[in-house]
Write a protein that holds these residues in place. Structure first.
Motif, PDB file in Angstrom:
ATOM      1  N   ILE A 218     -65.160  65.151  46.196  1.00  0.00           N
ATOM      2  CA  ILE A 218     -64.514  65.022  44.883  1.00  0.00           C
ATOM      3  C   ILE A 218     -64.252  63.567  44.484  1.00  0.00           C
ATOM      4  O   ILE A 218     -64.536  63.170  43.340  1.00  0.00           O
ATOM      5  N   PRO A 219     -63.736  62.716  45.375  1.00  0.00           N
ATOM      6  CA  PRO A 219     -63.478  61.327  44.950  1.00  0.00           C
ATOM      7  C   PRO A 219     -64.713  60.584  44.456  1.00  0.00           C
ATOM      8  O   PRO A 219     -64.590  59.622  43.690  1.00  0.00           O
ATOM      9  N   ASP A 220     -65.884  61.027  44.879  1.00  0.00           N
ATOM     10  CA  ASP A 220     -67.115  60.371  44.430  1.00  0.00           C
ATOM     11  C   ASP A 220     -67.534  60.800  43.035  1.00  0.00           C
ATOM     12  O   ASP A 220     -68.432  60.180  42.439  1.00  0.00           O
ATOM     13  N   HIS A 221     -66.918  61.868  42.505  1.00  0.00           N
ATOM     14  CA  HIS A 221     -67.355  62.420  41.221  1.00  0.00           C
ATOM     15  C   HIS A 221     -66.251  62.544  40.185  1.00  0.00           C
ATOM     16  O   HIS A 221     -66.545  62.615  38.988  1.00  0.00           O
ATOM     17  N   VAL A 222     -65.007  62.615  40.605  1.00  0.00           N
ATOM     18  CA  VAL A 222     -63.899  62.927  39.699  1.00  0.00           C
ATOM     19  C   VAL A 222     -62.964  61.737  39.553  1.00  0.00           C
ATOM     20  O   VAL A 222     -62.551  61.131  40.550  1.00  0.00           O
ATOM     21  N   ALA A 223     -62.645  61.399  38.296  1.00  0.00           N
ATOM     22  CA  ALA A 223     -61.724  60.298  37.986  1.00  0.00           C
ATOM     23  C   ALA A 223     -62.158  59.003  38.667  1.00  0.00           C
ATOM     24  O   ALA A 223     -61.333  58.232  39.150  1.00  0.00           O
ATOM     25  N   THR A 224     -63.443  58.767  38.670  1.00  0.00           N
ATOM     26  CA  THR A 224     -63.949  57.534  39.268  1.00  0.00           C
ATOM     27  C   THR A 224     -63.594  56.341  38.377  1.00  0.00           C
ATOM     28  O   THR A 224     -63.260  56.498  37.197  1.00  0.00           O
ATOM     29  N   GLU A 225     -63.700  55.168  38.941  1.00  0.00           N
ATOM     30  CA  GLU A 225     -63.402  53.953  38.168  1.00  0.00           C
ATOM     31  C   GLU A 225     -64.301  53.851  36.944  1.00  0.00           C
ATOM     32  O   GLU A 225     -63.857  53.501  35.847  1.00  0.00           O
ATOM     33  N   GLN A 226     -65.575  54.186  37.116  1.00  0.00           N
ATOM     34  CA  GLN A 226     -66.513  54.120  35.993  1.00  0.00           C
ATOM     35  C   GLN A 226     -66.117  55.099  34.897  1.00  0.00           C
ATOM     36  O   GLN A 226     -66.143  54.772  33.704  1.00  0.00           O
ATOM     37  N   HIS A 227     -65.758  56.316  35.279  1.00  0.00           N
ATOM     38  CA  HIS A 227     -65.372  57.319  34.287  1.00  0.00           C
ATOM     39  C   HIS A 227     -64.138  56.867  33.516  1.00  0.00           C
ATOM     40  O   HIS A 227     -64.087  56.981  32.280  1.00  0.00           O
ATOM     41  N   GLN A 228     -63.141  56.369  34.229  1.00  0.00           N
ATOM     42  CA  GLN A 228     -61.909  55.971  33.553  1.00  0.00           C
ATOM     43  C   GLN A 228     -62.110  54.730  32.686  1.00  0.00           C
ATOM     44  O   GLN A 228     -61.522  54.626  31.597  1.00  0.00           O
TER      45      GLN A 228
END
Length: 603
Positions: free
Chosen positions: A390-400
């Motif tokens: 999950i940390p690799d796909h959810v709320a990542t730095e790039q997404h935020q």
């Protein structure tokens, strides 16, 4: 290069890239089946079950959902936050794995469609621990189809990582009615072509990871009744519908959308049967959508528990039968119906099929569509997810980072008398905040002498208003947040009471942008199109000049401001990449986003 040509080139590139970029999640040894051969193995009971998308209360699999999967052979589950299905990403992943395990244990082991409403903005189920997005009308205000694509792609990645494989988005309604009580900022705007362009980009973004669902066919944007509470009527001619409501859906079909959701609205020009919602209309679902528009994907109903359909034609079980007869492939149920009641709906459709009231051939066609889309998204091989990923796909730095950039680009400065904005306050000047959404922590990083009155009610009481006025009397400048003020008279009363103090005042609309209609003489007015954290932050940054307002109204504010209106501050924008996506924001696959050009400024 025109938008249509640029999108076409982008689609060709996307097709090539998709061969190498479809996400790989936790693999497992699992039964796999060809949809056609699997259909032949199914009993009628199992086929009808595949057409049921059910809901339940609970953060983990329990007796209710077990019954629905085993007794009603449910082929799909919808998840909500209010029912405690979606609490955080890790919990959601464990829940979806548990649900898929229940399905795997059935006779044929067909994986589940697991859906939710993650539109972004005001409608989002997974918020804690996930990326928050500004929403569709905010995207419309940016005029950048690339942003719609990015937001959808990243949202889809986060959903798939927690085991949700179907998103009930994007909203393709054209919000031409300012009084619309249920769509509003869920729409990209009032311009059919803008909605079509942004929707097309979002569809491709979602469908890199999850099934996209365009809604609400044939168009819920010109209503003044909430279909959750009653049956809206669209009194437009077929010609008018062709020019507005149907435009985004035609485009979605051309772009290959995999699912379309029906609307609980009555449209006499398409079917004049009294009080008949589109969801239950064969001329609309089969005649128009299937035959005239050539749509081959899934047709899913909006929730059959909503008053716009549940209050007509003898309740939910009978309405569900009528929806299938009209051409629906999937009946959407929610926890508003108890488990026994959802099983009654299943049994009603099953009995109608046994009696020949629904042709078995039609059932087979619907189930084959369902099985094919499950196969298309790799659910037979990859139904489970690994919570450790999950940390690799959810709320990542790039997404935020991307979410924040979109929110900043969406903020629209509608009015700015005497260049009140951006605020330049002296240290001893007092700033008073009155808002339904707390801003003080964000504001104090800019100005320490700040006081806030935070009211949690949409309609503040008279006592709340008096307290706000008393506080405001001691302040030098006022910052006021509103939320659909035109539909909430106590908010209007509050703003007008504050105006009587004749203080410099800035109003920020945190949902629909029409609020200024109720108080057109406020000195300064911004619209943020939503209340998620990124929108609150972007609005505050804009108030204090850390963000240049770049948004343009994607709607008309009647009698005041035209579609496309938007002011900027009288200083140069130092963000050299404000109108382009920088290479640092591209994903590892390259630049699909590069192929989406900024929408033509005339839109």
């Amino acid at each position: 290069m025109g938008i249509r040509r640029s999108v076409a080139l982008w689609m060709i590139g996307s097709l090539v890239l998709s061969l190498f970029s479809f996400p790989v999640f936790a693999a497992q040894s699992d039964r796999t089946s060809d949809p056609v051969s699997l259909l032949k193995q199914m009993s009628l009971e199992e086929k009808v079950g595949q057409m049921m998308m059910v809901g339940f209360y609970g953060s983990e699999p329990n007796a209710d959902i077990t019954r629905l999967i085993r007794e009603a052979h449910a082929g799909g589950v919808i998840l909500f936050a209010y029912s405690q299905n979606v609490v955080n990403p890790v919990q959601t992943a464990h829940l979806t794995n548990g649900l898929q395990s229940l399905a795997q244990e059935t006779r044929l082991g067909v994986p589940l469609l697991i859906s939710t409403d993650q539109e972004g903005g005001v409608v989002a189920r997974l918020t804690t621990g996930a990326t928050e997005w500004a929403g569709n009308m905010a995207l419309g205000a940016t005029r950048k189809a690339a942003y719609a694509y990015q937001a959808a792609k990243m949202t889809g990645e986060e959903l798939r990582a927690v085991g949700i494989n179907m998103n009930l988005a994007p909203d393709l309604d054209v919000n031409v009615n300012p009084a619309n009580p249920v769509i509003g900022v869920r729409s990209y705007g009032e311009n059919p072509q803008l909605v079509a362009d942004m929707g097309a980009a979002a569809i491709h973004g979602y469908q890199e990871n999850v099934i996209a669902t365009g809604k609400h066919f044939p168009g819920h944007g010109d209503t003044n009744v909430d279909s959750h509470l009653g049956l809206p009527v669209i009194n437009k001619s077929r010609e008018e519908l062709e020019k507005v409501e149907l435009v985004p859906f035609k485009r979605a079909i051309a772009e290959g959308i995999d699912a379309i959701m029906t609307a609980h609205i009555h449209v006499p020009a398409l079917d004049n049967t009294p009080d008949l919602p589109a969801t239950l209309s064969r001329p609309i679902l089969t005649g128009l959508l299937r035959q005239e528009l050539g749509y081959r994907g899934l047709i899913i109903t909006d929730s059959m528990t909503m008053a716009g359909v549940a209050n007509y034609f003898g309740g939910v079980p009978k309405a569900a039968v009528k929806a299938v007869q009209a051409g629906a492939d999937i009946i959407l149920l929610t926890p508003a119906l108890k488990t026994d009641e959802q099983i009654e709906v299943y049994q009603a459709v099953l009995e109608a099929a046994r009696k020949g009231e629904i042709p078995v051939e039609q059932i087979d066609q619907s189930v084959l569509r369902i099985l094919k889309v499950k196969a298309k998204y790799g659910l037979f091989e990859h139904r489970f997810v690994d919570p450790a990923d999950i940390p690799d796909h959810v709320a990542t730095e790039q997404h935020q980072r991307t979410s924040m950039k979109i929110a900043r680009s969406s903020i629209t400065l509608v009015k700015n008398e005497n260049n009140l904005l951006p605020l330049h306050l002296k240290p001893d000047q007092k700033l008073g905040i009155i808002s339904q959404f707390s801003l003080i922590d964000r504001v104090r990083s800019y100005h320490a002498a700040t006081t806030e009155i935070y009211h949690s009610q949409v309609n503040p009481s008279d006592a709340d208003i008096q307290a706000a006025v008393e506080m405001a009397k001691t302040q030098d400048v006022l910052l006021v947040g509103t939320y659909n003020a035109t539909a909430n008279p106590q908010q209007v009363k509050l703003v007008k009471a504050l105006q009587q103090l004749h203080k410099p005042m800035v109003v920020i609309a945190f949902r629909n942008p029409y609020d200024i209609e109720a108080f057109p003489d406020v000195p300064a007015y911004l619209t943020a199109y939503g209340f998620r954290s990124v929108s609150l932050q972007a609005a505050v940054e804009t108030v204090f000049g850390d963000n240049q307002p770049k948004g343009r109204l994607p709607i008309t504010i009647p009698g005041l401001y035209p579609y496309g209106h938007g002011l900027r501050y009288d200083w140069n924008d130092t963000d050299a990449t404000s109108d382009q996506l920088s290479t640092s924001q591209m994903d590892a696959n390259g630049s699909k986003e590069d192929r989406l050009q900024e929408l033509d400024s005339s839109k």
